[in-house]
Design a protein around this motif. Sequence first.
Motif, mmCIF file in Angstrom:
data_model
loop_
_atom_site.group_PDB
_atom_site.id
_atom_site.type_symbol
_atom_site.label_atom_id
_atom_site.label_comp_id
_atom_site.label_asym_id
_atom_site.label_seq_id
_atom_site.Cartn_x
_atom_site.Cartn_y
_atom_site.Cartn_z
ATOM 1 N N ASN A 155 0.810 -1.226 0.000
ATOM 2 C CA ASN A 155 0.000 0.000 0.000
ATOM 3 C C ASN A 155 0.840 1.271 0.000
ATOM 4 O OD1 ASN A 155 -2.485 -1.483 0.173
ATOM 5 N ND2 ASN A 155 -2.081 -1.797 2.353
ATOM 6 N N PHE A 156 2.140 1.155 -0.123
ATOM 7 C CA PHE A 156 2.979 2.347 -0.099
ATOM 8 C C PHE A 156 2.603 3.320 -1.219
ATOM 9 C CE2 PHE A 156 7.022 0.815 2.321
ATOM 10 C CZ PHE A 156 6.232 0.629 3.440
ATOM 11 N N TYR A 157 2.352 2.796 -2.407
ATOM 12 C CA TYR A 157 2.044 3.693 -3.524
ATOM 13 C C TYR A 157 0.747 4.474 -3.291
ATOM 14 C CZ TYR A 157 1.055 5.617 -8.052
ATOM 15 O OH TYR A 157 0.760 6.500 -9.053
ATOM 16 N N PRO A 158 -0.397 3.825 -3.009
ATOM 17 C CA PRO A 158 -1.611 4.613 -2.755
ATOM 18 C C PRO A 158 -1.485 5.524 -1.541
ATOM 19 C CG PRO A 158 -2.006 2.272 -2.317
ATOM 20 C CD PRO A 158 -0.687 2.378 -3.031
ATOM 21 N N ARG A 159 -0.691 5.131 -0.559
ATOM 22 C CA ARG A 159 -0.459 6.026 0.577
ATOM 23 C C ARG A 159 0.237 7.302 0.117
ATOM 24 N NH1 ARG A 159 1.737 2.425 5.717
ATOM 25 N NH2 ARG A 159 -0.152 1.175 6.075
#
Length: 283
Positions: free
Chosen positions: A250-254
């Motif tokens: 979820n790093f990218y959407p975060r």
Amino acid sequence: MPVSKSIRLDHCITPELLGEWKSLDRSIPENRFSAPHCCPMDSDNLQYTLDDQGVCKDDTIITAGGRACRCVPGTPRSETLDFSLSWDSPYLPKFDPVQSCFLLGQRKLAIIGDSTANQASAVLTDALYPGGCSGNVRWLLSDTLIDKELGNLNRGNHWMAQVEENGYPDIVILSVGAHIHTEENYTQTIDEVVEGIQQLHKDHPEVQVVWKTQSPAGCTDDATHSHPLDAGLEFNFDINENNRFPYWRNFYPRDQYTIEKMMQLGVPILDVRMLYARSDAHV
């Protein structure tokens, strides 16, 4: 400047991300956006061997920093990092430590966050050393920024307490993510950080707050040829069965969520999402 045509239109693009990884060694064929293979989580002491074709065996590769692995016969682990690639963008001027220190002047800069913020601070300090102002930069530990148990560790004080205790540095760079396990907690954290920034702007308008995107987990089963943003969105940096931190996906959407929040506040973004194409990024 050739730019990957696969960059998706739904990305929140900052100009410096319009670029590519380029080889600094002319003897190495260009392999744009490539990253080393991933390692198991317990690979600190792995040794390598070659198969009959001279290819590294999967269960004997050595680590090359972060979660990256590669097989370099006769080369110790400390020398296996790939320093031959440099991010090249027409929107990023060549770094000049003397000019940078001139622009920084006597101002103090604090980078607040977890160990990835510490890494960013170390890189910046080393880069500024020739200019004579590396002492103006310091790292302040705050794993979650808001001093709450939200997953893995909660070292350091609340970021606003750190700012106050250190005499309100002129520039404050914030970053958070790797120690927060759930998306609900991450959203609540960012909302609380936004409130804190608004309060700081009101009470100390002289303090410039900057948001740094996360240093990605970076792990690929094969070298990726996608643009870093595409890799982050499509999650090419896959998680193997040994990964204890599945929320890394979820790093990218975060990053997307936080960038939008910070832009609404007028907070500048230190965008390092080109690291989504580097599995040797530290987490």
